[in-house]
Scaffold this motif. Sequence first.
Motif, PDB file in Angstrom:
ATOM      1  N   GLU A 112     -39.849   5.633  10.663  1.00  0.00           N
ATOM      2  CA  GLU A 112     -41.069   5.444   9.902  1.00  0.00           C
ATOM      3  C   GLU A 112     -41.719   4.769  10.638  1.00  0.00           C
ATOM      4  OE1 GLU A 112     -40.723   4.092   5.722  1.00  0.00           O
ATOM      5  OE2 GLU A 112     -42.335   3.448   6.334  1.00  0.00           O
ATOM      6  N   GLU A 113     -41.301   3.831  11.436  1.00  0.00           N
ATOM      7  CA  GLU A 113     -41.736   2.888  12.473  1.00  0.00           C
ATOM      8  C   GLU A 113     -42.400   3.204  13.676  1.00  0.00           C
ATOM      9  OE1 GLU A 113     -38.653   0.645  11.808  1.00  0.00           O
ATOM     10  OE2 GLU A 113     -39.248   1.494  10.178  1.00  0.00           O
ATOM     11  N   ALA A 114     -42.210   4.127  14.269  1.00  0.00           N
ATOM     12  CA  ALA A 114     -42.845   4.821  14.957  1.00  0.00           C
ATOM     13  C   ALA A 114     -43.148   5.945  14.884  1.00  0.00           C
ATOM     14  CB  ALA A 114     -41.193   5.780  15.705  1.00  0.00           C
ATOM     15  N   ARG A 115     -44.105   6.523  13.986  1.00  0.00           N
ATOM     16  CA  ARG A 115     -44.703   7.700  13.142  1.00  0.00           C
ATOM     17  C   ARG A 115     -46.091   7.276  13.278  1.00  0.00           C
ATOM     18  NH1 ARG A 115     -40.567  11.726  10.677  1.00  0.00           N
ATOM     19  NH2 ARG A 115     -42.801  12.678   9.679  1.00  0.00           N
ATOM     20  N   THR A 116     -46.673   6.196  14.178  1.00  0.00           N
ATOM     21  CA  THR A 116     -48.437   5.888  13.595  1.00  0.00           C
ATOM     22  C   THR A 116     -48.513   7.200  14.399  1.00  0.00           C
ATOM     23  OG1 THR A 116     -47.276   4.375  16.188  1.00  0.00           O
ATOM     24  CG2 THR A 116     -47.495   3.260  13.981  1.00  0.00           C
ATOM     25  N   ALA A 117     -49.891   7.202  13.280  1.00  0.00           N
ATOM     26  CA  ALA A 117     -51.087   8.355  14.328  1.00  0.00           C
ATOM     27  C   ALA A 117     -51.796   7.717  14.243  1.00  0.00           C
ATOM     28  CB  ALA A 117     -50.456   9.491  13.905  1.00  0.00           C
ATOM     29  N   ARG A 118     -53.117   8.666  14.587  1.00  0.00           N
ATOM     30  CA  ARG A 118     -55.166   8.047  13.957  1.00  0.00           C
ATOM     31  C   ARG A 118     -55.806   9.560  14.428  1.00  0.00           C
ATOM     32  NH1 ARG A 118     -53.355   6.719  18.525  1.00  0.00           N
ATOM     33  NH2 ARG A 118     -52.023   4.959  17.557  1.00  0.00           N
ATOM     34  N   PHE A 119     -56.967   9.535  12.690  1.00  0.00           N
ATOM     35  CA  PHE A 119     -57.249  11.042  13.701  1.00  0.00           C
ATOM     36  C   PHE A 119     -58.600  10.164  14.518  1.00  0.00           C
ATOM     37  CE2 PHE A 119     -55.770  12.427   9.080  1.00  0.00           C
ATOM     38  CZ  PHE A 119     -55.400  14.317   9.559  1.00  0.00           C
ATOM     39  N   CYS A 120     -59.249  10.501  14.986  1.00  0.00           N
ATOM     40  CA  CYS A 120     -59.889  11.018  15.576  1.00  0.00           C
ATOM     41  C   CYS A 120     -61.451  11.772  15.333  1.00  0.00           C
ATOM     42  CB  CYS A 120     -59.812  10.743  17.640  1.00  0.00           C
ATOM     43  SG  CYS A 120     -58.381   9.795  17.932  1.00  0.00           S
TER      44      CYS A 120
END
Length: 198
Positions: A112-120
């Motif tokens: 979970e900690e490594a599943r970071t993301a962002r919408f751009c």
Amino acid sequence: MKEVVIATKNSGKAKEFERMLRPRGFEVKTLLDFDDIEDVEETGKTFEENAILKAEAISKLFGKIVIADDSGLVVDALDGRPGIYSARYAGEAKNDEANIDKVLEELVGVNEEARTARFCCALAVAVPSHETKTVFGTCEGVILQERRGQYGFGYDPIFYVTEKRKTMAELTPEEKNQISHRSLALRKLEEVLPDLLG
Ligand SMILES: O=c1[nH]c(=O)c2ncn([C@@H]3O[C@H](COP(=O)(O)OP(=O)(O)OP(=O)(O)O)[C@@H](O)[C@H]3O)c2[nH]1
Ligand SMILES: [Mg+2]
């Protein structure tokens, strides 16, 4: 009512722009309202470059002010993929469900900690005989292991917005428009071009 043309054929984006711009006194037209407009090739290397390509091509065609949106999902554990290839990640057919499946498969075994993301979201506004302007908005989140929620489009069901404790697809359209990458970019556009959208 003033008219604004958004150079998109994506119905999810079209609905969001309508909902954001109608209360500001604009009638929103998109490429879905016109027949036979050829796709503009997205040959840029960044969201901004692709937004400029779309805005300028359609502005030239119509002889009008045109806004274009190039957007996507950037996943840290996938070295930024799908990124500018978000719409067609699982193939040319632009299938949202297949795109989600591909991202989930690639993230199997990633904790979970490594599943970071962002919408751009890059917005470009092309004004005939003027220099094109761009603005950029992002929204941070985490990629879940399964889909949740019915609203939105694209990758919304797997994009968990930590501060809201919901996926983008569990937020109502109004709630999404308060925090989304697209709404943040639009607010910046209003700052840069108060005469256009004021
Ligand atoms: O879950 C999502 N919530 C969003 O808010 C969102 N915004 C963008 N995206 C994804 O990124 C692609 C854009 O690619 P894109 O900018 O090239 O647009 P597109 O090809 O769909 O239409 P067009 O505007 O180019 O005509 C889209 O298809 C989606 O997969 C989103 N996914
Ligand atoms: Mg596109």
